[in-house]
Write an enzyme that holds these catalytic residues in place. Structure first.
Site, PDB file in Angstrom:
ATOM      1  N   LYS A   1       0.894  -1.157   0.000  1.00  0.00           N
ATOM      2  CA  LYS A   1       0.000   0.000   0.000  1.00  0.00           C
ATOM      3  C   LYS A   1       0.933   1.207   0.000  1.00  0.00           C
ATOM      4  CE  LYS A   1      -2.785   2.991   2.772  1.00  0.00           C
ATOM      5  NZ  LYS A   1      -3.661   3.278   3.900  1.00  0.00           N
TER       6      LYS A   1
ATOM      7  N   GLY B   1      -8.148   9.252   9.114  1.00  0.00           N
ATOM      8  CA  GLY B   1      -8.516   9.359  10.519  1.00  0.00           C
ATOM      9  C   GLY B   1      -9.568  10.410  10.832  1.00  0.00           C
TER      10      GLY B   1
ATOM     11  N   ALA C   1      -9.537   5.555   3.524  1.00  0.00           N
ATOM     12  CA  ALA C   1      -9.497   6.658   4.493  1.00  0.00           C
ATOM     13  C   ALA C   1     -10.766   7.504   4.511  1.00  0.00           C
ATOM     14  CB  ALA C   1      -8.315   7.594   4.260  1.00  0.00           C
ATOM     15  N   GLY C   2     -11.110   7.946   5.716  1.00  0.00           N
ATOM     16  CA  GLY C   2     -12.213   8.882   5.893  1.00  0.00           C
ATOM     17  C   GLY C   2     -13.520   8.271   6.379  1.00  0.00           C
TER      18      GLY C   2
ATOM     19  N   ASN D   1      -9.013   2.068   9.024  1.00  0.00           N
ATOM     20  CA  ASN D   1      -8.304   1.697  10.244  1.00  0.00           C
ATOM     21  C   ASN D   1      -8.951   2.375  11.454  1.00  0.00           C
ATOM     22  OD1 ASN D   1      -6.408   0.679  12.040  1.00  0.00           O
ATOM     23  ND2 ASN D   1      -4.860   2.186  11.548  1.00  0.00           N
ATOM     24  N   THR D   2      -8.851   3.718  11.509  1.00  0.00           N
ATOM     25  CA  THR D   2      -9.328   4.451  12.683  1.00  0.00           C
ATOM     26  C   THR D   2     -10.813   4.207  12.956  1.00  0.00           C
ATOM     27  OG1 THR D   2      -7.712   6.134  12.096  1.00  0.00           O
ATOM     28  CG2 THR D   2      -9.314   6.741  13.766  1.00  0.00           C
TER      29      THR D   2
END
Lengths: 261, 72
Positions: free
Chosen positions: A103, A164, A190-191, A212-213
């Site tokens: 990635k 995040g 993301a987001g 992830n977050t």
């Protein structure tokens, strides 16, 4: 072309039965991470490459908490600000993980963590030439996505919103344009903040979602992991089912005939 | 030459003494690292795992040993 009957996600010829890619960062404990991975149904997780801490060897190894029979590792180049640096990390990741997937992240700005697309394209080109399967994290910019594909990216991974941030898909129209032109899988990376964000991404027709977050920092990561699994599946089903067109006025669902007079 | 001859290297950014006849293989084993889970760079070039037993560490070498940690 053979019909993809089980609706698998195929990247660089490899089949995944889950369209949810998750991270391994920010979990309170590795046990929570392990359970979240299980609940998410993921088959591909991102990991970062860092120095071994030679002064503190008490930490449990990350890899001992990843079910590698079921889950493939996707090393990232997080924290890199130039193509040269990202290429170095990618090579280290390949050596540590014995897989040529990466990635690719080349960050251009500390505050937004938006990518430096010029460096990203450069690094993608070099790593593809070195035999890597490159999955670049990029802006939701159709032109950049096209260029990444031209230099050999195995998928393109436009952000939904800053890393995040949990803001959800900020520019669905750009994602639509990227989807229209892409010949490789499109993964929103993301987001994503909550399940509906993931469902919205999938309803647009993207091939997968990476987060992830959104899971790791939820109050109950394991429960959120399951919510994300279901949301990705729901969104995918709805996309394949084909939604009704939006209309301004009502259209009655019950027949007008047979009403009492 | 006595076996205790030491050379100085930079390991993960910090200077460290190792025996003069040290190979990458011996270094990784000496640190009790799981060899299947780390990658090694010597002077910014990857040292492939298969080459560790033959890769002799020289005085002044800069060595990085990395592994996977949590990330997104």
């Amino acid at each position: 072309m053979l019909e993809n009957q089980n609706d698998a996600l195929i990247i660089a010829g490899k089949e995944f039965h889950s369209r949810l890619i998750v991270g391994t960062g920010k979990y309170e404990t590795l046990e929570v991470m392990r359970q979240a991975h299980q609940a998410s149904g993921t088959e591909l997780v991102t990991v970062a490459v860092r120095r071994v801490d030679l002064s503190d060897r008490s930490q449990q190894s990350l890899l001992s908490c990843i079910d590698r029979d079921r889950i493939m590792l996707l090393p990232n180049t997080a924290g890199c600000y130039t193509a040269e640096e990202a290429i170095r990390y990618a090579r280290l990741g390949r050596e540590a993980g014995l897989s040529n997937w990466v990635k690719l992240e080349v960050i251009g700005d500390e505050k937004t963590l938006f990518p430096d697309n010029q460096e990203l394209i450069l690094a993608t080109r070099t790593l593809v030439q070195e035999g890597f399967v490159v999955l670049p994290y990029t802006n939701d910019d159709p032109v950049v996505c096209k260029k990444l594909e031209e230099v050999g990216a195995a998928a393109v991974m436009p952000l939904g919103a800053p890393i995040g941030s949990g803001l959800g898909i900020q520019n669905p129209n750009n994602i639509r344009i990227i989807l229209e032109q892409a010949k490789v899988p499109v993964i929103v990376d993301a987001g994503v903040g909550t399940a509906s964000d993931a469902a919205i991404a999938m309803e647009l027709g993207v091939d997968g979602v990476l987060m992830n977050t959104g899971i790791a920092s939820a109050q109950d990561p394991v429960r959120m992991a399951r919510a994300m699994k279901l949301a990705v599946e729901c969104g995918r089903l709805a996309y394949r089912a084909g939604r009704i067109p939006k209309k301004l006025y009502a259209a009655a669902s019950s027949p007008l005939e047979g009403m009492l007079v | 030459m006595p076996e205790t001859d030491q050379i100085e290297i930079t390991l993960n950014g910090e200077s460290r003494q190792v025996p003069a006849n040290c190979t990458v293989q011996k270094l990784v084993e000496g640190l009790k690292l799981p060899s299947g889970q780390v990658a090694v760079e010597v002077n910014r070039s990857i040292a492939r795992r298969s080459s560790w037993p033959q890769t002799c560490i020289q005085d002044g070498d800069s060595i990085e040993i990395v592994h996977f940690v949590g990330g997104g």
